[in-house]
Every structure is written in structure tokens, then in C-alpha cells.
Design a protein around this motif. Structure first.
Motif, mmCIF file in Angstrom:
data_model
loop_
_atom_site.group_PDB
_atom_site.id
_atom_site.type_symbol
_atom_site.label_atom_id
_atom_site.label_comp_id
_atom_site.label_asym_id
_atom_site.label_seq_id
_atom_site.Cartn_x
_atom_site.Cartn_y
_atom_site.Cartn_z
ATOM 1 N N LEU A 131 48.932 53.415 25.685
ATOM 2 C CA LEU A 131 48.076 52.586 24.828
ATOM 3 C C LEU A 131 48.352 52.844 23.349
ATOM 4 O O LEU A 131 48.484 51.912 22.549
ATOM 5 C CB LEU A 131 46.596 52.851 25.147
ATOM 6 C CG LEU A 131 46.110 52.243 26.466
ATOM 7 C CD1 LEU A 131 44.778 52.848 26.887
ATOM 8 C CD2 LEU A 131 45.979 50.732 26.338
ATOM 9 N N VAL A 132 48.460 54.116 22.985
ATOM 10 C CA VAL A 132 48.716 54.443 21.586
ATOM 11 C C VAL A 132 50.114 53.967 21.182
ATOM 12 O O VAL A 132 50.311 53.398 20.095
ATOM 13 C CB VAL A 132 48.551 55.961 21.344
ATOM 14 C CG1 VAL A 132 49.115 56.367 19.994
ATOM 15 C CG2 VAL A 132 47.077 56.331 21.415
ATOM 16 N N GLY A 133 51.090 54.153 22.059
ATOM 17 C CA GLY A 133 52.448 53.675 21.756
ATOM 18 C C GLY A 133 52.478 52.169 21.579
ATOM 19 O O GLY A 133 53.081 51.654 20.626
ATOM 20 N N MET A 170 55.192 46.164 21.512
ATOM 21 C CA MET A 170 54.112 46.825 22.240
ATOM 22 C C MET A 170 54.658 47.583 23.447
ATOM 23 O O MET A 170 54.406 48.777 23.620
ATOM 24 C CB MET A 170 53.105 45.791 22.749
ATOM 25 C CG MET A 170 52.077 45.369 21.735
ATOM 26 S SD MET A 170 50.936 44.179 22.468
ATOM 27 C CE MET A 170 49.871 45.292 23.371
ATOM 28 N N ILE A 171 55.407 46.856 24.270
ATOM 29 C CA ILE A 171 55.871 47.483 25.518
ATOM 30 C C ILE A 171 56.843 48.617 25.210
ATOM 31 O O ILE A 171 56.763 49.701 25.791
ATOM 32 C CB ILE A 171 56.518 46.432 26.435
ATOM 33 C CG1 ILE A 171 55.565 45.243 26.612
ATOM 34 C CG2 ILE A 171 56.837 47.037 27.798
ATOM 35 C CD1 ILE A 171 56.206 44.064 27.277
ATOM 36 N N CYS A 172 57.765 48.383 24.257
ATOM 37 C CA CYS A 172 58.740 49.420 23.940
ATOM 38 C C CYS A 172 58.068 50.621 23.276
ATOM 39 O O CYS A 172 58.493 51.762 23.473
ATOM 40 C CB CYS A 172 59.829 48.866 23.024
ATOM 41 S SG CYS A 172 60.841 47.633 23.838
ATOM 42 N N GLY A 173 57.004 50.377 22.496
ATOM 43 C CA GLY A 173 56.261 51.490 21.911
ATOM 44 C C GLY A 173 55.643 52.355 22.992
ATOM 45 O O GLY A 173 55.678 53.590 22.915
ATOM 46 N N ALA A 174 55.100 51.704 24.032
ATOM 47 C CA ALA A 174 54.523 52.460 25.149
ATOM 48 C C ALA A 174 55.601 53.279 25.852
ATOM 49 O O ALA A 174 55.408 54.468 26.146
ATOM 50 C CB ALA A 174 53.850 51.491 26.128
ATOM 51 N N ILE A 175 56.754 52.653 26.075
ATOM 52 C CA ILE A 175 57.854 53.368 26.746
ATOM 53 C C ILE A 175 58.290 54.564 25.899
ATOM 54 O O ILE A 175 58.416 55.691 26.385
ATOM 55 C CB ILE A 175 59.053 52.420 26.969
ATOM 56 C CG1 ILE A 175 58.658 51.277 27.905
ATOM 57 C CG2 ILE A 175 60.247 53.188 27.530
ATOM 58 C CD1 ILE A 175 59.685 50.161 27.978
ATOM 59 N N LEU A 176 58.477 54.306 24.597
ATOM 60 C CA LEU A 176 58.970 55.369 23.710
ATOM 61 C C LEU A 176 58.030 56.573 23.703
ATOM 62 O O LEU A 176 58.466 57.719 23.817
ATOM 63 C CB LEU A 176 59.134 54.818 22.291
ATOM 64 C CG LEU A 176 59.633 55.805 21.247
ATOM 65 C CD1 LEU A 176 61.035 56.281 21.587
ATOM 66 C CD2 LEU A 176 59.616 55.201 19.851
ATOM 67 N N LEU A 177 56.718 56.328 23.615
ATOM 68 C CA LEU A 177 55.802 57.472 23.545
ATOM 69 C C LEU A 177 55.671 58.186 24.888
ATOM 70 O O LEU A 177 55.470 59.395 24.924
ATOM 71 C CB LEU A 177 54.432 57.043 23.020
ATOM 72 C CG LEU A 177 54.300 57.059 21.492
ATOM 73 C CD1 LEU A 177 52.858 57.009 21.063
ATOM 74 C CD2 LEU A 177 54.984 58.283 20.878
ATOM 75 N N LEU A 178 55.809 57.447 25.994
ATOM 76 C CA LEU A 178 55.815 58.125 27.300
ATOM 77 C C LEU A 178 56.998 59.082 27.376
ATOM 78 O O LEU A 178 56.865 60.244 27.786
ATOM 79 C CB LEU A 178 55.904 57.094 28.431
ATOM 80 C CG LEU A 178 54.607 56.394 28.835
ATOM 81 C CD1 LEU A 178 54.907 55.284 29.837
ATOM 82 C CD2 LEU A 178 53.630 57.401 29.436
ATOM 83 N N VAL A 179 58.165 58.610 26.957
ATOM 84 C CA VAL A 179 59.368 59.441 27.016
ATOM 85 C C VAL A 179 59.248 60.608 26.038
ATOM 86 O O VAL A 179 59.547 61.761 26.382
ATOM 87 C CB VAL A 179 60.622 58.590 26.710
ATOM 88 C CG1 VAL A 179 61.853 59.478 26.607
ATOM 89 C CG2 VAL A 179 60.812 57.528 27.775
ATOM 90 N N ALA A 180 58.778 60.301 24.811
ATOM 91 C CA ALA A 180 58.647 61.354 23.808
ATOM 92 C C ALA A 180 57.643 62.417 24.258
ATOM 93 O O ALA A 180 57.843 63.612 24.041
ATOM 94 C CB ALA A 180 58.215 60.757 22.462
ATOM 95 N N ASP A 181 56.570 61.958 24.918
ATOM 96 C CA ASP A 181 55.574 62.904 25.399
ATOM 97 C C ASP A 181 56.156 63.794 26.492
ATOM 98 O O ASP A 181 55.968 65.018 26.488
ATOM 99 C CB ASP A 181 54.352 62.154 25.934
ATOM 100 C CG ASP A 181 53.308 63.120 26.470
ATOM 101 O OD1 ASP A 181 52.969 64.067 25.748
ATOM 102 O OD2 ASP A 181 52.846 62.933 27.623
#
Lengths: 258, 323
Positions: free
Chosen positions: B57-59, B273-284
Motif C-alpha cells: 500500500l505504501v509503495g 502504483m503497481i510497480c511502487g508496490a512491487i519495488l517496496l516488497l522487494v526492497a523490504d
């Protein structure tokens, strides 16, 4: 279609435009001439409702310009300003298609964009990023955007162009001039162009409006009436002389450097 | 083409989401997943699921806010954290914590004040340099506002009566460490605002032409701009109040989307939006894995990833290469 009566515009305390009056019918092309800082672009700004006049009357189809609803105005008045700087890599056709934004019916957009791109010799650049274009190409793209806005005009419309040829090579200048003339003949359209080229003024335009350095209207009428030796030498510094051809029409300027 | 594109991005996201649930320290035996109260079930339910949801959500919010802010500032180098929106949100969130600590802290109050701080910072940047859409003025104004805000956060955390007051580093380097179901609930508030921003895609295209040009095309410039700014500040404020400042998501993601999928905001906004969610999941996941069992704040990972890209973009820009 466009009638302007004793139009004045002040910016702060400075008078930018004083007592400008003219009228324009459907199918006519008006040239706005004058030295730098004469308020030519400001006049276009008033005509496109960017600014409100300080006093005077500005009517488009018998209606005060600021009383025309924005939705109507944006579908009937298209403007090519001196180029905006865009930093996003839109494709050429995407930028041109933005000219159709005011219209509810989007079904014709793609075909109109293709037609305009073709007419302006831009079709080969259709899928190029606008950030990769040269100045002259970009100027034609912005012109194309303004043209798509009035391309399917069925009701009287107005096209305002601020130095539309300034970055174009000679071949493309001719191309654009011919296209504008054809559009005037075909569509219920009037045009107002700010220009510097005197020979173009007598060839392409039905009316001419001359502004002095102080923003005062010096003359309005047919180009051959307005662009006389007396009026031109009064307008520019004495070291600059207007050159006339055999028929007495102005061709350009001769500059004596000392 | 667009539904296919969005569909495949959603697919990638669900893959990242699944992996983020599956990977991590702690002994997880998948056979026990369906037993109530098994340790596996507790880890997934109480730790990994809220964390993955919050990261998504935040991503998504930061990707969308970044793309919207770039459009409205006509500036591809803008990012909510770089131009001070996140800093303003963090300062006001910290201010709320200090002021309200005696009366009892409420998550809603925290989010509201973070939102107000974001709006205030954005307005300041816009007043200082945004109108002329000058790349460097906006960034410089952002640097100044960021510095002031972070100094303010630091000051508050020193003066704060309660030693358990969330530390400066929480705000400055965002993390998902404390993600809870309640956090996820608050984050859901972003969704209606996100929908409104998604509807403004075509308007944002027109706004990139400039104020006058947009007005010629019939856009009510002042109103639409305010709407985008408030919407982006709202989303950024909620995100910051939940996780602290995570910089560069809003810079990297829209940039990559524009490079690969095009610049029209009807594409850029949803894909960011979708890529931001993906990026933060991976970064996390990366922030949990790299020094496992120690976790580092995801904000550090994002800054290490984003800052070099930012340098490259600035270098390109100063050499006159189109961004």
C-alpha cells in the motif's frame, strides 16, 4: 467575428497596450506587426483570455470573451504561444492529440492527428519522443497541436499564432503558410498571427495591425495600406529602412550599420 | 494493450507478495499453515501479512504520489521526499506526538497532522519556485524545506518527554518494522484518494504543457493543480505517518515506467502504483535478508538504490540530455 474596441491593458502601472481597435471576419488572417516589446504577444494573451483587459471591449461572435464558457472557448479558440518547455518524453502523436482534449467526442482524434501530421510533414516523426526533436520540428509539433484543435471546426473558430514560422527552414515556412491559407479557405476560421517578416505580411494576410514600441496602435487596414514607407520608418529606428519592390509592396528591411 | 499491461504487472506484484510472505527468518513449516494457533500461522498473520500489505500500500501510494507530483510540477526530478513533502509530513507527525503525548496518541490524529504538514511543505515549494516549473528551483526549495523539517524532527525527539518517543531515525529512514493490522487499516484510507488521482490522468498530461496552454485547452488549472497536490500530500502524509520517510520510490518508479511504457499519465499513474508496490516488497525483503537476522530500515535500501539514479539523472540533465 472578432471585434476589438479601444482595448487597453496595464501591467502594474505600465501601459502595455493602448487603444487598440480592429475587427476581423470569418476567413480573414490578421498580421500583428511591431518592434520587440510593442505588446504583440500581450495582445494575443488578451485575445486568448489569458489576461483580462484593463478597459475596452473584446468580443468574439458578439459575446464578451470572458463571458464565453470555458468549454466553448477551448473548443473554438486555439493558441500557439511561444513554445512551452516540456520535460516528459511524450511521443509526437501524443502531444498533438492533446489538442483534442476539449472535445467530448474522441472517436476522430487519431485520424485527425494523422491528417495534421501528414500536412505538416511530421508523419515520419509520429512515434519519436518530443525530447529528441530539433527546435524547428518541435515548433511544427506544437503548431500541429493547435491545428488539431480547430481541424474539424464546424462553427466559427479562431486560431492565434505567436510567430509560427520563427524556427522553421524556408521549405517548411512555405509548407505552413500554404496550409494555413488552405485552412482559411476551407474552414469557418479566422487567424491572428504575430509576425516579423514584411514580405509575408503583404502576401498571406488580409489585414494588418501595427503597434508602436509604446503599445499604441499605429495603423490597421489592408497590408498595403498599413505597411508604407512612412509608417515603417516611423516605427523602427532611423538606421533601418524598409525596402519595397517594384509594385510598392514592402519586402523587408535594409540595415545601415553606421 | 493497457489491460494486458496492467494485468501482467499485477501478476508480478502477486508473485512478489507471495514471496514476501514465504521468505524471512523464523521457522515456518508450511504444513502447519492451516492449523489454528500454530507458530507458522502466527508469524504469517501477525508479522508477515500486515508487513507485506503495508509495503504494497505504501509503495503504491508513493509511486502514485511521485508520478502525480512530477506531472503537476512539470518536473521529472520531483519526488515527495526530495521536495520536502515527506519531511513536512514527518515534522507535523512528530509535532503531534509531542503535543498529544499527554492526552494519548491516536493514529488518526497522527495521520491528519502528517497530511497537513505535507500540504504545507508542498505549498511552500510551489510558492518558492514551482510556478515557473524551473527544475533546479524546485529541488533547491525542497532541500531547504527538507533540512528545516528534519532538524525540527530531531529537535522534537530530543525535547520529547517520553524516552520511548519514536526516534528520529524512524522518521528519517522509514521502515516496516512495526507493521500491524491497524497500520494496514489506516493505509486503506489512501484508496479513495488514489482513485481520484487516477481519474486525473488526462488532465495531468495537459498540465505538463504549462498553465496557459492548459487553460487554452479548457482545464481549470488552479483547481486541478490544487486537487493533485492535496491528493498527493494526503497519500504521502498517510504513508509517512505509518512508516516514516521512504525516499526515491516516487522518483525511480515513474521514471522507469516512462522509459518503458510511455509518458501518458493514464499509463504512468496506474503502472507507477503497481510497480511502487512491487519495488517496496522487494526492497523490504532485501532489508530483512541482507544482514539477517538483523533488519535494516527499508528507507536505507531505497536511498542506496535511488540516490545513484538521481545522480545519473542530474548528470544527464546538466549535460543537456533529455531526461
Amino acid at each position: 467575428m472578432l471585434s476589438v474596441d479601444r482595448l487597453c491593458w496595464q501591467l502594474g502601472k505600465a501601459d502595455i497596450l493602448k487603444d487598440v481597435s480592429f475587427s476581423l471576419n470569418v476567413g480573414e488572417h490578421l498580421a500583428v506587426l511591431g518592434p520587440n516589446g510593442a505588446g504583440k504577444s500581450s495582445l494575443l494573451g488578451l485575445l486568448s483570455a489569458d489576461e483580462q483587459p484593463s478597459s475596452g471591449d473584446l468580443r468574439f461572435l458578439q459575446q464578451n470573451l470572458d463571458e464565453i464558457p470555458v468549454a466553448v472557448r477551448s473548443a473554438r479558440i486555439a493558441v500557439l504561444s511561444q513554445q512551452p518547455l516540456i520535460r516528459f518524453p511524450f511521443k509526437v502523436w501524443e502531444l498533438v492529440a492533446m489538442g483534442r482534449f476539449p472535445f467530448v467526442d474522441q472517436t476522430q482524434t487519431l485520424s485527425i492527428v494523422d491528417e495534421v501530421l501528414n500536412q505538416l510533414d511530421l508523419f515520419a516523426l509520429k512515434h519519436r519522443s518530443i525530447l529528441s526533436l530539433s527546435g524547428g520540428e518541435l515548433q511544427r509539433v506544437h503548431l500541429a497541436r493547435a491545428l488539431t484543435q480547430v481541424w474539424s471546426a464546424t462553427e466559427p473558430s479562431l486560431l492565434l499564432l505567436d510567430e509560427p514560422l520563427s524556427s522553421l527552414d524556408v521549405a517548411h515556412q512555405v509548407l505552413v503558410r500554404n496550409l494555413l491559407t488552405r485552412m482559411l479557405a476551407k474552414l469557418p476560421l479566422s487567424m491572428v498571427s504575430v509576425i516579423h517578416d514584411l514580405s509575408q505580411a503583404t502576401e498571406d494576410f488580409d489585414k494588418a495591425l501595427m503597434l508602436s514600441r509604446e503599445g499604441v496602435q499605429k495603423a490597421f487596414g489592408s497590408p498595403s495600406e498599413v505597411l508604407t514607407e512612412t509608417s515603417l520608418s516611423a516605427l523602427y529606428a532611423s538606421a533601418i529602412k524598409a525596402v519595397f519592390d517594384g509594385d510598392g509592396l514592402p519586402k523587408g528591411f535594409r540595415v545601415s550599420t553606421r | 494493450m493497457k489491460p494486458v499491461l496492467i494485468g501482467s504487472l499485477v501478476l508480478v506484484w502477486s508473485l512478489a507478495f507471495g514471496l514476501s510472505l514465504a521468505l524471512g527468518h523464523g521457522n515456518v513449516s508450511w504444513a502447519a499453515l492451516w492449523e489454528p494457533n500454530s507458530p507458522t500461522r502466527q508469524i504469517i498473520e501477525a508479522v508477515r501479512l500486515p508487513r507485506a500489505l503495508l509495503a504494497s500500500l505504501v509503495g503504491a501510494g508513493l509511486g502514485l504520489a511521485g508520478a502525480s507530483i512530477q506531472g503537476v510540477f512539470r518536473n521529472p526530478l520531483a519526488d515527495p521526499a526530495l521536495i520536502g513533502i515527506s519531511g513536512g509530513a514527518a515534522l507535523f507527525a512528530a509535532l503531534y506526538l509531542v503535543v498529544a503525548s499527554s492526552a494519548g496518541v491516536h493514529l488518526i490524529g497522527l495521520s491528519v497532522s502528517a497530511f497537513l504538514g505535507g500540504v504545507l511543505a508542498t505549498t511552500l515549494v510551489l510558492v518558492i519556485g514551482g510556478r515557473r516549473a524551473d527544475l533546479s528551483t524546485v529541488l533547491l526549495a525542497g532541500i531547504a524545506i527538507n533540512a528545516i523539517c528534519l532538524a525540527g524532527v530531531g529537535l522534537l525527539s530530543y525535547l520529547a518527554p517520553d524516552q520511548s518517543f519514536r526516534s528520529v531515525s524512524f522518521w528519517a529512514l522509514g521502515s516496516f518494522n512495526h507493521a500491524s493490522v491497524l497500520d494496514v487499516g489506516v493505509a486503506l484510507v489512501m484508496i479513495p484518494v488514489a482513485f481520484r488521482l487516477l481519474m486525473l490522468g488526462r488532465v495531468l498530461d495537459i498540465l505538463t504543457l504549462g498553465d496557459l496552454e492548459a487553460a487554452h485547452l479548457g482545464v481549470a488549472v488552479a483547481g486541478r493543480r490544487l486537487e493533485v497536490i492535496i491528493g498527493s500530500a494526503f497519500i504521502t502524509g498517510i504513508a509517512v505517518s505509518l512508516t516514516g520517510i521512504i525516499a526515491f520510490v516516487g522518483l525511480i518508479v515513474p521514471h522507469l515506467v516512462r522509459m518503458t511504457l510511455g509518458s501518458r499519465h493514464n499509463t504512468v499513474l496506474p503502472c507507477s502504483m503497481i510497480c511502487g508496490a512491487i519495488l517496496l516488497l522487494v526492497a523490504d525483503w532485501f532489508s530483512r535478508w541482507i544482514f539477517a537476522p538483523i533488519e535494516i530500515p527499508v528507507g536505507i535500501v531505497m536511498t542506496l538504490l535511488g540516490a545513484p539514479l538521481f545522480v545519473v539523472l542530474i548528470a544527464k540533465w546538466t549535460r543537456g540530455i533529455a531526461l
